[in-house]
Motif scaffolding. Structure first.
Motif, PDB file in Angstrom:
ATOM      1  N   TRP A 144       0.974  -1.009   0.204  1.00 16.54           N
ATOM      2  CA  TRP A 144      -0.122  -0.074   0.022  1.00 16.54           C
ATOM      3  C   TRP A 144       0.724   1.364  -0.083  1.00 16.54           C
ATOM      4  CZ3 TRP A 144      -0.684   3.984   3.721  1.00 16.54           C
ATOM      5  CH2 TRP A 144      -1.746   5.015   3.318  1.00 16.54           C
ATOM      6  N   VAL A 145       1.846   1.270   0.785  1.00  8.60           N
ATOM      7  CA  VAL A 145       2.810   2.370   1.008  1.00  8.60           C
ATOM      8  C   VAL A 145       3.520   2.746  -0.339  1.00  8.60           C
ATOM      9  CG1 VAL A 145       4.892   3.309   1.992  1.00  8.60           C
ATOM     10  CG2 VAL A 145       3.106   2.306   3.237  1.00  8.60           C
ATOM     11  N   LEU A 146       4.076   1.564  -1.003  1.00  7.53           N
ATOM     12  CA  LEU A 146       4.735   1.848  -2.104  1.00  7.53           C
ATOM     13  C   LEU A 146       3.585   2.044  -3.267  1.00  7.53           C
ATOM     14  CD1 LEU A 146       7.113  -1.277  -2.107  1.00  7.53           C
ATOM     15  CD2 LEU A 146       7.543   0.798  -1.712  1.00  7.53           C
ATOM     16  N   GLN A 147       2.615   1.835  -3.707  1.00  6.54           N
ATOM     17  CA  GLN A 147       1.612   2.244  -4.298  1.00  6.54           C
ATOM     18  C   GLN A 147       1.326   3.723  -4.046  1.00  6.54           C
ATOM     19  OE1 GLN A 147      -2.065   0.170  -4.026  1.00  6.54           O
ATOM     20  NE2 GLN A 147      -2.973   1.304  -6.074  1.00  6.54           N
ATOM     21  N   LEU A 148       1.184   4.224  -3.071  1.00  3.60           N
ATOM     22  CA  LEU A 148       0.998   5.619  -2.802  1.00  3.60           C
ATOM     23  C   LEU A 148       2.007   6.317  -2.969  1.00  3.60           C
ATOM     24  CD1 LEU A 148      -1.343   7.463  -1.611  1.00  3.60           C
ATOM     25  CD2 LEU A 148      -0.295   7.173   0.750  1.00  3.60           C
ATOM     26  N   ALA A 149       3.168   5.750  -2.810  1.00  3.37           N
ATOM     27  CA  ALA A 149       4.417   6.383  -3.210  1.00  3.37           C
ATOM     28  C   ALA A 149       4.657   6.669  -4.477  1.00  3.37           C
ATOM     29  CB  ALA A 149       5.494   5.665  -2.352  1.00  3.37           C
ATOM     30  N   ALA A 150       4.217   6.041  -5.299  1.00 10.08           N
ATOM     31  CA  ALA A 150       4.042   6.142  -6.602  1.00 10.08           C
ATOM     32  C   ALA A 150       3.780   7.714  -7.075  1.00 10.08           C
ATOM     33  CB  ALA A 150       3.566   5.304  -7.470  1.00 10.08           C
ATOM     34  N   ASP A 151       2.824   8.130  -6.265  1.00 11.25           N
ATOM     35  CA  ASP A 151       2.332   9.663  -6.674  1.00 11.25           C
ATOM     36  C   ASP A 151       2.689  10.503  -5.615  1.00 11.25           C
ATOM     37  OD1 ASP A 151       1.120   8.775  -9.057  1.00 11.25           O
ATOM     38  OD2 ASP A 151      -0.598   7.685  -7.894  1.00 11.25           O
ATOM     39  N   THR A 152       3.389  10.120  -4.620  1.00 10.39           N
ATOM     40  CA  THR A 152       3.791  10.926  -3.406  1.00 10.39           C
ATOM     41  C   THR A 152       5.444  10.902  -3.219  1.00 10.39           C
ATOM     42  OG1 THR A 152       1.683  10.149  -2.652  1.00 10.39           O
ATOM     43  CG2 THR A 152       2.985  11.491  -1.037  1.00 10.39           C
ATOM     44  N   PRO A 153       6.132  11.532  -3.700  1.00 12.13           N
ATOM     45  CA  PRO A 153       7.738  11.322  -3.707  1.00 12.13           C
ATOM     46  C   PRO A 153       8.169  11.515  -2.610  1.00 12.13           C
ATOM     47  CG  PRO A 153       6.942  13.419  -4.726  1.00 12.13           C
ATOM     48  CD  PRO A 153       5.746  12.856  -4.655  1.00 12.13           C
ATOM     49  N   ASN A 154       7.439  12.092  -1.338  1.00 16.37           N
ATOM     50  CA  ASN A 154       8.036  12.336  -0.112  1.00 16.37           C
ATOM     51  C   ASN A 154       7.547  11.108   0.884  1.00 16.37           C
ATOM     52  OD1 ASN A 154       5.453  13.332  -0.231  1.00 16.37           O
ATOM     53  ND2 ASN A 154       5.858  14.921   1.609  1.00 16.37           N
ATOM     54  N   LEU A 155       7.331  10.169   0.160  1.00 18.30           N
ATOM     55  CA  LEU A 155       6.671   8.906   1.217  1.00 18.30           C
ATOM     56  C   LEU A 155       7.566   7.892   0.947  1.00 18.30           C
ATOM     57  CD1 LEU A 155       4.632   7.443   3.078  1.00 18.30           C
ATOM     58  CD2 LEU A 155       3.138   7.281   1.064  1.00 18.30           C
ATOM     59  N   TYR A 156       8.040   7.092   2.041  1.00 24.33           N
ATOM     60  CA  TYR A 156       9.100   6.192   1.817  1.00 24.33           C
ATOM     61  C   TYR A 156       8.545   4.911   2.850  1.00 24.33           C
ATOM     62  CZ  TYR A 156      12.039   9.551  -0.486  1.00 24.33           C
ATOM     63  OH  TYR A 156      12.439  10.534  -1.271  1.00 24.33           O
ATOM     64  N   TYR A 157       8.966   3.649   2.711  1.00 23.74           N
ATOM     65  CA  TYR A 157       8.761   2.401   3.409  1.00 23.74           C
ATOM     66  C   TYR A 157      10.140   1.731   3.796  1.00 23.74           C
ATOM     67  CZ  TYR A 157       7.376  -2.004   4.735  1.00 23.74           C
ATOM     68  OH  TYR A 157       7.163  -3.252   5.570  1.00 23.74           O
ATOM     69  N   THR A 158      10.298   1.252   5.084  1.00 27.08           N
ATOM     70  CA  THR A 158      11.422   0.594   5.352  1.00 27.08           C
ATOM     71  C   THR A 158      11.006  -0.303   6.411  1.00 27.08           C
ATOM     72  OG1 THR A 158      13.813   0.723   6.093  1.00 27.08           O
ATOM     73  CG2 THR A 158      11.960   2.138   7.131  1.00 27.08           C
ATOM     74  N   ALA A 159      11.688  -1.366   6.124  1.00 27.22           N
ATOM     75  CA  ALA A 159      11.554  -2.494   7.428  1.00 27.22           C
ATOM     76  C   ALA A 159      13.082  -2.942   7.713  1.00 27.22           C
ATOM     77  CB  ALA A 159      10.667  -3.650   6.831  1.00 27.22           C
ATOM     78  N   ARG A 160      13.436  -3.203   8.873  1.00 26.73           N
ATOM     79  CA  ARG A 160      14.815  -3.521   9.186  1.00 26.73           C
ATOM     80  C   ARG A 160      14.876  -5.148   9.457  1.00 26.73           C
ATOM     81  NH1 ARG A 160      15.280  -2.572  15.772  1.00 26.73           N
ATOM     82  NH2 ARG A 160      13.156  -2.676  16.327  1.00 26.73           N
ATOM     83  N   VAL A 161      16.101  -5.490   9.158  1.00 29.50           N
ATOM     84  CA  VAL A 161      16.400  -6.887   9.747  1.00 29.50           C
ATOM     85  C   VAL A 161      17.032  -7.014  11.255  1.00 29.50           C
ATOM     86  CG1 VAL A 161      17.675  -8.969   9.183  1.00 29.50           C
ATOM     87  CG2 VAL A 161      17.078  -7.659   7.207  1.00 29.50           C
ATOM     88  N   LYS A 162      16.352  -7.675  11.993  1.00 27.94           N
ATOM     89  CA  LYS A 162      16.497  -7.745  13.318  1.00 27.94           C
ATOM     90  C   LYS A 162      17.702  -8.880  13.604  1.00 27.94           C
ATOM     91  CE  LYS A 162      11.931  -6.166  14.697  1.00 27.94           C
ATOM     92  NZ  LYS A 162      10.691  -6.451  15.603  1.00 27.94           N
ATOM     93  N   TYR A 163      18.670  -8.196  14.494  1.00 28.64           N
ATOM     94  CA  TYR A 163      19.678  -9.147  15.117  1.00 28.64           C
ATOM     95  C   TYR A 163      19.707  -8.975  16.496  1.00 28.64           C
ATOM     96  CZ  TYR A 163      20.828  -9.789  10.017  1.00 28.64           C
ATOM     97  OH  TYR A 163      20.925  -9.944   8.825  1.00 28.64           O
ATOM     98  N   GLY A 164      19.725 -10.079  17.314  1.00 28.34           N
ATOM     99  CA  GLY A 164      19.754 -10.043  18.442  1.00 28.34           C
ATOM    100  C   GLY A 164      18.821  -8.735  19.284  1.00 28.34           C
ATOM    101  N   PRO A 165      19.244  -8.458  20.355  1.00 32.86           N
ATOM    102  CA  PRO A 165      18.195  -7.479  20.834  1.00 32.86           C
ATOM    103  C   PRO A 165      17.829  -6.190  19.861  1.00 32.86           C
ATOM    104  CG  PRO A 165      19.996  -8.076  22.461  1.00 32.86           C
ATOM    105  CD  PRO A 165      20.414  -8.464  20.998  1.00 32.86           C
ATOM    106  N   ALA A 166      16.645  -6.202  19.726  1.00 33.10           N
ATOM    107  CA  ALA A 166      16.106  -5.186  18.735  1.00 33.10           C
ATOM    108  C   ALA A 166      15.890  -3.819  19.133  1.00 33.10           C
ATOM    109  CB  ALA A 166      14.991  -5.698  18.018  1.00 33.10           C
ATOM    110  N   GLY A 167      15.869  -3.507  20.484  1.00 31.53           N
ATOM    111  CA  GLY A 167      15.613  -2.284  20.944  1.00 31.53           C
ATOM    112  C   GLY A 167      14.195  -1.831  20.599  1.00 31.53           C
TER     113      GLY A 167
END
Length: 376
Positions: free
Chosen positions: A159-182
């Motif tokens: 959904w975010v990537l679809q919306l970002a196609a027409d909204t250049p200031n929108l981004y999506y990210t997801a981290r890869v967790k290792y050990g204590p993630a905080g």
């Protein structure tokens, strides 16, 4: 950059409309309700100490019983010290000036990275927050919205990537967790790192919104104005209001005593907190403390105290700039409350900061006080 002050009655605000002249006047004297019990407690402690000394000297009380009595006396002494520390902080309201309502005008504004950390919240709730954030009154080329997903929700990403196609200031990210993630702090730190790699590089300011917090259109202009006016202002955070509170609020989930009194008193003492959502922080202040602390569950309050220990100022805005959701079940409410009341012990590092810190007497008092808990 142009900053103007909003006068009374110029712009409707839900909190300000409920905080009239009488309440403003009475708030200054809340510290009396803390100091008087402290004085009585000290008087009682004096009498208890004299009695224990007398009983120990004449042999009326001895052995284990005497040691236990002195132990109980010491616990009460620590309780008294805690209450006195809180009273000293509250006394700042007596002569303090209420923080003005400011607005940043025009298109000459600093760049802001707005982070929305999410983790398995309902998709429609996140969507409401993202849409509202993209629609704030701020030049679109001067802010970026980063949805940082700790739940790696594929539907949310699509959904975010679809919306970002027409909204250049929108981004999506997801981290890869290792050990204590905080937890949330780790998620925020990840998003800040990602922001450095986006077109335009790092922004001067970083803001955060909880996944369920819908900002008012004026939110960013109201918060950023205080950072512009004061170069040493590290973090600004407004009150939180909620739109699903049950009738009569039987569990006090609205926490009005905090937003309309306690947080104002802390701000009078120069000890406003980052309260978890709606905050705007200077990127330099975040870097000074090495990012959001990942070793606790209250990274918001703790980070603002660490920043104050490094010489940055903080501000609480008694304005209705965001609306969110309270827990909808009793079990969820208890879980949230339990996390809050465990928070005081996590501030202990501020009591003994490094030698180069600028920790004030007021901050040290707050660090030792039970009033540091957002549940109070």
């Amino acid at each position: 950059m142009v900053v103007t002050e909003i006068g009374n009655g110029e712009e409707y605000d839900q909190i300000q409309s409920n905080f009239g002249p009488v309440r403003r006047f009475l708030t200054r004297f809340v510290f009396l309700t803390a100091i008087i019990p402290c004085l009585l407690l000290l008087w009682a402690s004096k009498i208890q100490g004299e009695i224990l000394l007398a009983l120990g000297q004449d042999g009326s009380l001895g052995g284990v019983k005497l040691y236990l009595a002195w132990f109980a006396f010491a616990i009460e002494g620590l309780w008294s010290a805690d209450a006195i520390a809180a009273s000293l902080v509250k006394a700042a309201s007596l002569f303090a000036r209420y923080r003005p309502r400011l607005r940043l005008l025009g298109d000459n504004v600093p760049c802001v990275d707005i982070i929305i950390p999410v983790c398995n919240e309902k998709l429609d709730i996140i969507q409401d927050t993202v849409r509202a954030t993209l629609n704030i009154d701020y030049p679109a080329h001067r802010f970026r919205v980063i949805v940082s997903d700790d739940g790696r929700n594929q539907k949310l990403e699509a959904w975010v990537l679809q919306l970002a196609a027409d909204t250049p200031n929108l981004y999506y990210t997801a981290r890869v967790k290792y050990g204590p993630a905080g937890y949330k702090a780790g998620n925020l730190n990840h998003a800040i790192t990602v922001s450095d790699t986006l077109p335009g590089g790092r922004a001067e300011l970083v803001a955060g919104l909880d996944a369920d917090m819908i900002p008012e259109k004026r939110w960013l202009r109201a918060c950023v104005a205080h950072l512009i006016r004061d170069p040493k202002m590290g973090v600004v955070c407004p009150a939180q209001l909620f739109y699903n509170v049950p009738d009569n609020d039987p569990l006090n989930q609205q926490s009005s005593i905090n937003w309309l009194c306690m947080d104002i008193i802390r701000d009078h003492a120069g000890l406003g907190w980052n309260l978890g959502s709606g905050w705007v922080v200077r990127r330099e202040a975040v870097d000074d403390i090495g990012g959001f602390p990942t070793d606790c569950l209250v990274e918001d309050i703790y980070s603002s105290m660490l920043q104050m220990a490094e010489g940055w100022r903080s501000a609480y805005l008694a304005e209705s700039l965001q609306y969110g959701l309270v827990p909808e079940t009793y079990a969820a409410h208890v879980k949230q409350f339990a996390r809050w009341v465990r928070s005081p012990i996590l501030s202990c590092g501020v009591i003994c900061p490094n030698d180069e810190s600028s920790t004030s007497v007021e901050l040290r008092c707050l660090s030792t006080s039970r009033d540091i808990s957002p549940a109070n």
